[in-house]
Scaffold this active site. Structure first.
Site, PDB file in Angstrom:
ATOM      1  N   HIS A 127       0.877  -1.173   0.000  1.00 37.54           N
ATOM      2  CA  HIS A 127       0.000   0.000   0.000  1.00 37.54           C
ATOM      3  C   HIS A 127       0.915   1.224   0.000  1.00 37.54           C
ATOM      4  O   HIS A 127       2.022   1.179   0.548  1.00 37.54           O
ATOM      5  CB  HIS A 127      -0.827  -0.046   1.290  1.00 37.54           C
ATOM      6  CG  HIS A 127      -1.902   0.986   1.386  1.00 37.54           C
ATOM      7  ND1 HIS A 127      -1.643   2.292   1.711  1.00 37.54           N
ATOM      8  CD2 HIS A 127      -3.249   0.899   1.217  1.00 37.54           C
ATOM      9  CE1 HIS A 127      -2.774   2.963   1.745  1.00 37.54           C
ATOM     10  NE2 HIS A 127      -3.774   2.148   1.442  1.00 37.54           N
ATOM     11  N   ASP A 205       3.293  -3.783   8.181  1.00 38.42           N
ATOM     12  CA  ASP A 205       2.054  -3.032   7.992  1.00 38.42           C
ATOM     13  C   ASP A 205       0.918  -4.034   8.173  1.00 38.42           C
ATOM     14  O   ASP A 205       0.661  -4.856   7.290  1.00 38.42           O
ATOM     15  CB  ASP A 205       2.059  -2.421   6.587  1.00 38.42           C
ATOM     16  CG  ASP A 205       0.688  -1.891   6.190  1.00 38.42           C
ATOM     17  OD1 ASP A 205      -0.226  -1.905   7.024  1.00 38.42           O
ATOM     18  OD2 ASP A 205       0.544  -1.487   5.019  1.00 38.42           O
ATOM     19  N   GLN A 208      -4.247  -4.469   7.222  1.00 35.40           N
ATOM     20  CA  GLN A 208      -5.234  -5.373   6.635  1.00 35.40           C
ATOM     21  C   GLN A 208      -5.219  -6.742   7.323  1.00 35.40           C
ATOM     22  O   GLN A 208      -6.102  -7.549   7.094  1.00 35.40           O
ATOM     23  CB  GLN A 208      -4.896  -5.515   5.152  1.00 35.40           C
ATOM     24  CG  GLN A 208      -6.062  -5.766   4.239  1.00 35.40           C
ATOM     25  CD  GLN A 208      -7.119  -4.691   4.306  1.00 35.40           C
ATOM     26  OE1 GLN A 208      -8.240  -4.961   4.762  1.00 35.40           O
ATOM     27  NE2 GLN A 208      -6.813  -3.494   3.889  1.00 35.40           N
ATOM     28  N   LYS A 231     -10.533  -0.292  10.369  1.00 33.11           N
ATOM     29  CA  LYS A 231     -10.688  -1.476   9.520  1.00 33.11           C
ATOM     30  C   LYS A 231     -11.093  -2.699  10.329  1.00 33.11           C
ATOM     31  O   LYS A 231     -11.311  -3.766   9.782  1.00 33.11           O
ATOM     32  CB  LYS A 231      -9.377  -1.774   8.789  1.00 33.11           C
ATOM     33  CG  LYS A 231      -9.032  -0.739   7.726  1.00 33.11           C
ATOM     34  CD  LYS A 231      -7.798  -1.144   6.980  1.00 33.11           C
ATOM     35  CE  LYS A 231      -7.211  -0.004   6.183  1.00 33.11           C
ATOM     36  NZ  LYS A 231      -7.959   0.277   4.960  1.00 33.11           N
ATOM     37  N   CYS A 370      -4.616   2.337  -3.774  1.00 32.52           N
ATOM     38  CA  CYS A 370      -3.369   2.883  -3.199  1.00 32.52           C
ATOM     39  C   CYS A 370      -2.211   1.920  -3.424  1.00 32.52           C
ATOM     40  O   CYS A 370      -1.334   1.776  -2.561  1.00 32.52           O
ATOM     41  CB  CYS A 370      -3.510   3.185  -1.706  1.00 32.52           C
ATOM     42  SG  CYS A 370      -4.665   4.489  -1.389  1.00 32.52           S
TER      43      CYS A 370
HETATM   44  C1  PLP Z   1      -2.395  -2.770   3.673  1.00 34.26           C
HETATM   45  C2  PLP Z   1      -2.738  -1.366   4.081  1.00 34.26           C
HETATM   46  N1  PLP Z   1      -1.791  -0.598   4.612  1.00 34.26           N
HETATM   47  C3  PLP Z   1      -2.026   0.650   5.033  1.00 34.26           C
HETATM   48  C4  PLP Z   1      -3.275   1.202   4.904  1.00 34.26           C
HETATM   49  C5  PLP Z   1      -3.501   2.597   5.382  1.00 34.26           C
HETATM   50  O1  PLP Z   1      -4.461   2.591   6.392  1.00 34.26           O
HETATM   51  P1  PLP Z   1      -4.968   3.995   6.976  1.00 34.26           P
HETATM   52  O2  PLP Z   1      -5.528   4.731   5.800  1.00 34.26           O
HETATM   53  O3  PLP Z   1      -5.995   3.605   7.968  1.00 34.26           O
HETATM   54  O4  PLP Z   1      -3.792   4.661   7.550  1.00 34.26           O
HETATM   55  C6  PLP Z   1      -4.302   0.459   4.329  1.00 34.26           C
HETATM   56  C7  PLP Z   1      -5.638   1.044   4.104  1.00 34.26           C
HETATM   57  O5  PLP Z   1      -6.271   0.793   3.103  1.00 34.26           O
HETATM   58  C8  PLP Z   1      -4.031  -0.868   3.925  1.00 34.26           C
HETATM   59  O6  PLP Z   1      -4.978  -1.637   3.404  1.00 34.26           O
END
Ligand code: PLP
Length: 412
Positions: A127, A205, A208, A231, A370
């Site tokens: 992401h 990260d 998800q 999430k 993203c």
């Molecule tokens: C794998 C992953 N990393 C990071 C993020 C970023 O999350 P946030 O927008 O809540 O900071 C997301 C959100 O879609 C995600 O799916």
């Protein structure tokens, strides 16, 4: 050993008031939980109750209400820390979201520990939140920036690691645990061992992963792990970063200002203890309480039951969607992914697909999610993505498949 009770999605749906509505005259089928999940009444009630009975700023007042608020806030920290099996809740920093947690590490660790000859290793599956901060900090410090490539099946190609390591000193490995675009569950424990063999740090990260599977930072062996409450049935505006104490203690602060200090004098300011050193300004107080309630909710359903149910939903969805003429599916086998299905219909723009599905009350995502480096790898500008959670019903997947057949008819 007791058998894990099966998840009853129909029963759980009653906890989610938003799902009991119609969109365009059809019952809402919310198949976009990967971008954000819906909230159960238990979380909404916990936040309302906190605002009505215990709200004040935390760590500041000596009066009873402030103490009550602080207890609620710190109690939530304990719950969230236990949720990822953190050795200590002092290592659990409340952030705004996963993105802020990842930026915190990239800036506060990266700026002082990276330089020419070093390598930051991410993956093609990241992401942007775990890609752009590292790309930027690598550029600023003169470090190299590399991506672990993907196999045709949408999994990390670990055979490429040795080649990457031969190009410099690996100092950071940063990957997601579960891909938001393909659902792939990545071997973060193996990557953590590989990173540590090279004296590098492992940043996970888990934005998800946290909603979908049981997380244990000690078993993974990582150094940092970031996730977002929104999430995982919690509110927006709050997330968490777990970090290894030795590293957090050595790091410079990320944001500066109120609450994160020990002593402020004209000549110099010294920093507070963990976790406060990284929590400048007024915290997302009621949101943290909601985060704690979300963790309670997920624990009461059972993370193993959620993971198992999502594997079943994905297997069913892949079976149903495969029937659609001209469908192109991305990502690995159902047992190696969370409840996420990415696809395209040949000759139809993903936005048109999502639009026609919306007429049917079915909400799915269309776009690059993203993940532009991944889209580049797949040779597409965008995909459609349906994502499932503990409240998703197989009937909603049937409606997705029927909607896709309608898309085929509309666009020929
Ligand atoms: C794998 C992953 N990393 C990071 C993020 C970023 O999350 P946030 O927008 O809540 O900071 C997301 C959100 O879609 C995600 O799916």
């Amino acid at each position: 050993m007791e058998a894990q009770p099966r998840l009853d999605a129909q029963k759980l749906r009653a906890d989610f008031p938003i799902l009991a509505q119609e969109i365009n005259g059809k019952p809402l089928a919310y198949l976009d939980s990967a971008v954000t999940s819906q909230k159960p009444r238990q979380v909404l009630d916990a936040m309302t109750n906190f605002y009505e009975t215990a709200y004040a700023n935390v760590h500041r007042g000596v009066y009873s209400l402030a103490e009550r608020a602080t207890e609620g806030f710190e109690g939530a920290r304990e719950k969230v820390a236990r949720f990822v099996n953190a050795p200590s809740s002092r290592e659990l920093i409340f952030t705004r979201n996963a993105t802020e947690g990842l930026n915190l590490v990239a800036y506060a660790w990266g700026l002082n520990n990276l330089g020419p000859g070093d390598l930051v290793v991410v993956s093609e599956l990241e992401h942007h939140s775990n890609f752009v901060p590292w790309q930027y900090i690598a550029k600023r410090t003169g470090a190299g920036f590399r991506m672990i490539p993907l196999t045709e099946g949408g999994e990390l190609d670990l055979d490429a690691l040795e080649g990457i390591a031969s190009e410099g000193r690996v100092k950071v490995v940063a990957t997601n645990y579960v891909s938001n675009a393909l659902g792939t569950i990545n071997p973060v424990d193996r990557l953590a061992s590989w990173a540590h063999e090279r004296d590098a740090i492992m940043v996970v990260d888990a934005a998800q992963a946290a909603p979908h599977l049981a997380i244990d930072v000690q078993a993974i062996g990582c150094d940092f792990l970031a996730f977002s409450a929104h999430k995982m049935c919690g509110p927006s505006g709050v997330g968490a970063l777990w970090g290894r104490r030795e590293l957090l203690e050595k790091m410079e602060p990320f944001n500066l200002g109120g609450h994160m200090i020990r002593k402020v004098q004209f000549e110099e300011t010294t920093w507070g203890d963990l976790p406060h050193k990284f929590e400048a300004g007024t915290s997302p107080i009621a949101e943290a309480v909601g985060f704690g309630a979300a963790v309670d909710y997920l624990n009461s359903v059972g993370l193993e039951a959620i993971e198992q149910y999502e594997h079943e939903l994905v297997a069913y969805a892949l079976e149903r969607i495969q029937e659609i003429p001209g469908i192109v599916l991305y990502g690995p086998a159902p047992e190696r992914r969370a409840g996420i299905v990415s696809f395209n219909i040949e000759g139809v723009h993903p936005h048109d697909v999502a639009q026609v599905l919306d007429w049917e009350g079915v909400a799915i995502r269309a776009g690059h999610h993203c993940c532009q480096p991944l889209m580049h790898r797949l040779g597409v500008a965008a995909t459609n993505r349906a994502s499932f959670y503990l409240y998703t019903l197989p009937e909603e997947i049937d409606r997705l498949a029927e909607g896709l057949l309608r898309v085929r008819k509309v666009f020929g």
